[in-house]
Design an enzyme around this catalytic site. Structure first.
Site, mmCIF file in Angstrom:
data_model
loop_
_atom_site.group_PDB
_atom_site.id
_atom_site.type_symbol
_atom_site.label_atom_id
_atom_site.label_comp_id
_atom_site.label_asym_id
_atom_site.label_seq_id
_atom_site.Cartn_x
_atom_site.Cartn_y
_atom_site.Cartn_z
ATOM 1 N N GLY A 50 -35.518 12.328 -19.295
ATOM 2 C CA GLY A 50 -35.188 10.918 -19.056
ATOM 3 C C GLY A 50 -36.401 10.096 -18.708
ATOM 4 N N SER A 103 -37.877 7.826 -20.789
ATOM 5 C CA SER A 103 -38.015 6.627 -21.612
ATOM 6 C C SER A 103 -38.115 5.370 -20.758
ATOM 7 C CB SER A 103 -36.830 6.505 -22.579
ATOM 8 O OG SER A 103 -35.605 6.733 -21.914
ATOM 9 N N ARG A 104 -37.514 5.408 -19.566
ATOM 10 C CA ARG A 104 -37.435 4.193 -18.740
ATOM 11 C C ARG A 104 -37.554 4.564 -17.268
ATOM 12 N NH1 ARG A 104 -32.270 2.420 -18.631
ATOM 13 N NH2 ARG A 104 -31.341 4.181 -19.723
ATOM 14 N N VAL A 108 -29.762 16.133 -22.498
ATOM 15 C CA VAL A 108 -30.001 17.319 -21.667
ATOM 16 C C VAL A 108 -28.722 17.876 -21.037
ATOM 17 C CG1 VAL A 108 -32.443 16.932 -21.199
ATOM 18 C CG2 VAL A 108 -30.737 15.825 -19.742
ATOM 19 N N ASN A 152 -35.279 14.652 -14.220
ATOM 20 C CA ASN A 152 -35.072 13.277 -13.731
ATOM 21 C C ASN A 152 -33.890 12.576 -14.389
ATOM 22 O OD1 ASN A 152 -36.084 10.414 -12.817
ATOM 23 N ND2 ASN A 152 -35.959 10.324 -15.055
ATOM 24 N N SER A 211 -30.820 11.969 -4.704
ATOM 25 C CA SER A 211 -30.631 10.580 -4.288
ATOM 26 C C SER A 211 -30.285 10.528 -2.809
ATOM 27 C CB SER A 211 -29.486 9.943 -5.083
ATOM 28 O OG SER A 211 -29.068 8.733 -4.489
ATOM 29 N N TYR A 221 -21.164 10.452 -8.766
ATOM 30 C CA TYR A 221 -22.623 10.356 -8.726
ATOM 31 C C TYR A 221 -23.167 10.968 -7.435
ATOM 32 C CZ TYR A 221 -27.316 8.349 -8.652
ATOM 33 O OH TYR A 221 -28.678 8.193 -8.599
ATOM 34 N N LYS A 247 -25.535 14.398 -6.940
ATOM 35 C CA LYS A 247 -26.852 14.411 -6.309
ATOM 36 C C LYS A 247 -26.898 15.403 -5.135
ATOM 37 C CE LYS A 247 -28.723 11.680 -9.200
ATOM 38 N NZ LYS A 247 -29.856 12.132 -10.034
HETATM 39 P P1 NAP Z 1 -32.612 4.465 -15.555
HETATM 40 O O1 NAP Z 1 -33.631 3.388 -15.478
HETATM 41 O O2 NAP Z 1 -31.209 4.145 -15.889
HETATM 42 O O3 NAP Z 1 -33.162 5.602 -16.542
HETATM 43 C C1 NAP Z 1 -32.405 6.759 -16.770
HETATM 44 C C2 NAP Z 1 -33.166 7.681 -17.690
HETATM 45 O O4 NAP Z 1 -32.370 8.884 -17.891
HETATM 46 C C3 NAP Z 1 -33.409 7.065 -19.064
HETATM 47 O O5 NAP Z 1 -34.689 7.468 -19.515
HETATM 48 C C4 NAP Z 1 -32.315 7.723 -19.913
HETATM 49 O O6 NAP Z 1 -32.650 7.867 -21.284
HETATM 50 C C5 NAP Z 1 -32.237 9.093 -19.294
HETATM 51 N N1 NAP Z 1 -30.992 9.774 -19.622
HETATM 52 C C6 NAP Z 1 -29.734 9.426 -19.286
HETATM 53 N N2 NAP Z 1 -28.848 10.308 -19.783
HETATM 54 C C7 NAP Z 1 -29.566 11.238 -20.446
HETATM 55 C C8 NAP Z 1 -29.238 12.391 -21.177
HETATM 56 N N3 NAP Z 1 -27.962 12.784 -21.317
HETATM 57 N N4 NAP Z 1 -30.234 13.121 -21.741
HETATM 58 C C9 NAP Z 1 -31.535 12.731 -21.598
HETATM 59 N N5 NAP Z 1 -31.906 11.646 -20.916
HETATM 60 C C10 NAP Z 1 -30.935 10.898 -20.351
HETATM 61 O O7 NAP Z 1 -32.518 5.233 -14.159
HETATM 62 P P2 NAP Z 1 -33.580 5.456 -12.986
HETATM 63 O O8 NAP Z 1 -33.235 4.517 -11.905
HETATM 64 O O9 NAP Z 1 -34.963 5.507 -13.522
HETATM 65 O O10 NAP Z 1 -33.100 6.909 -12.503
HETATM 66 C C11 NAP Z 1 -33.854 8.097 -12.758
HETATM 67 C C12 NAP Z 1 -33.309 9.177 -11.837
HETATM 68 O O11 NAP Z 1 -33.450 8.754 -10.483
HETATM 69 C C13 NAP Z 1 -31.812 9.470 -12.032
HETATM 70 O O12 NAP Z 1 -31.563 10.833 -11.887
HETATM 71 C C14 NAP Z 1 -31.179 8.670 -10.900
HETATM 72 O O13 NAP Z 1 -29.924 9.213 -10.538
HETATM 73 C C15 NAP Z 1 -32.209 8.866 -9.812
HETATM 74 N N6 NAP Z 1 -32.152 7.866 -8.740
HETATM 75 C C16 NAP Z 1 -32.363 6.538 -8.985
HETATM 76 C C17 NAP Z 1 -32.302 5.630 -7.923
HETATM 77 C C18 NAP Z 1 -32.533 4.153 -8.119
HETATM 78 O O14 NAP Z 1 -32.349 3.399 -7.147
HETATM 79 N N7 NAP Z 1 -32.936 3.695 -9.283
HETATM 80 C C19 NAP Z 1 -32.022 6.083 -6.627
HETATM 81 C C20 NAP Z 1 -31.810 7.448 -6.415
HETATM 82 C C21 NAP Z 1 -31.901 8.334 -7.472
HETATM 83 P P3 NAP Z 1 -32.189 6.778 -22.416
HETATM 84 O O15 NAP Z 1 -32.764 5.468 -21.984
HETATM 85 O O16 NAP Z 1 -32.797 7.290 -23.668
HETATM 86 O O17 NAP Z 1 -30.697 6.777 -22.437
#
Ligand code: NAP
Length: 244
Positions: free
Chosen positions: A8, A10-11, A60, A86, A141, A154, A158
């Site tokens: 994950g 890409s973003r 994944v 991730n 998380s 969710y 986590k």
């Molecule tokens: P995000 O901006 O929504 O990015 C999510 C990433 O996961 C994207 O690259 C997406 O790929 C990829 N992804 C989703 N489903 C997938 C799959 N089935 N197979 C492969 N890749 C997949 O989220 P983020 O905020 O960066 O979150 C990243 C991690 O941090 C996650 O595990 C999230 O739960 C955790 N987290 C985030 C926060 C927060 O506040 N942002 C807080 C706690 C934990 P595509 O774009 O190609 O779909």
């Protein structure tokens, strides 16, 4: 050159982790599910640091796709020294309206993916001569600790990641260290749906007074990668929000 695979990437947080690993001298396998163009941008950022990048589309949550992802990274980049699990998705629904299919989709993406990718990578990680040791870092998380009524699946996913992290750390020591990072609120697409009122409420709970940035989480992942005596730990990175 040492090699990292970041699921994950890409973003958001994953993209920042990929770029941080490149800045630290790693070649990086960049994984995406739907956002191919964004994954190519992450790969360009990796290459801008003079490192090799491979872009691999793979869901994944699917064990076969996860195995293909690991194989592609090993074949193309010449090995695998660190894995960052991730990839994750979120959904805001109360239990009364939450369908079993949606519950499973979040669990499959957030939890099964950790098992799928780690299992596929384990043999290669054990063969790695990475210094100080090869490692896996899983992204949990803050909601693993606090719970969250509107996103029970969710938060549960986590929490499971923290247990899996400890179990794998015991299982794979001393060959491979396994840790987790538990971010608080980080500004990414995942958190971009907040109203101004919700933002004010959230920020009031964060002693540092601002949201985390993806690079703040990448910093913690880089620490765990390099910390030779740390395994089975979850590093909380949340601006003090969990402090009680
Ligand atoms: P995000 O901006 O929504 O990015 C999510 C990433 O996961 C994207 O690259 C997406 O790929 C990829 N992804 C989703 N489903 C997938 C799959 N089935 N197979 C492969 N890749 C997949 O989220 P983020 O905020 O960066 O979150 C990243 C991690 O941090 C996650 O595990 C999230 O739960 C955790 N987290 C985030 C926060 C927060 O506040 N942002 C807080 C706690 C934990 P595509 O774009 O190609 O779909």
């Amino acid at each position: 050159m040492p090699v990292a695979l970041v699921t994950g990437s890409s973003r958001g947080i994953g993209a920042a982790i990929a770029e941080r690993f490149a800045a630290d001298g790693y070649d990086v396998a960049v994984n995406y599910h739907t956002s191919e163009d964004a994954a190519e941008e992450t790969a360009d950022a990796v290459r801008a640091h003079g490192q090799d990048a491979l872009v691999v589309g793979a869901d994944v949550a699917d064990p076969d796709a996860a195995a293909r992802l690991v194989d592609a990274a090993v074949d193309d980049l010449g090995g695998l020294d660190h894995v960052v699990n991730n990839a994750g998705i979120d959904q805001h629904v109360y239990t009364e309206e939450l369908s079993p299919d949606d519950f499973d989709r979040v669990m499959d993406t957030n939890v099964n993916s950790v098992f799928n990718v780690t299992k596929a990578a384990l043999g290669t990680l054990r063969d790695s001569d990475a210094e100080p040791t090869p490692s896996v870092t899983n992204v949990s998380s803050i909601l693993a600790y606090t719970g969250a009524p509107i996103e029970v699946h969710y938060a549960g996913s986590k929490g499971a990641i923290i247990s899996i992290t400890k179990s794998h750390a015991r299982d794979f020591a001393p060959d491979v260290r396994v840790n987790a990072v538990a971010p608080g609120h980080v500004e990414t697409d995942m958190t971009s749906d907040r109203s101004e009122a919700e933002k004010r409420e959230e920020l009031a709970e964060i002693p540092m007074g601002y949201y985390g940035q993806p690079a703040d989480i990448a910093e913690a992942v880089a620490y765990l990668r390099d910390a030779r005596f740390v395994t089975g730990e979850t590093l909380n990175v949340n601006g003090g929000e969990l402090m009680r």
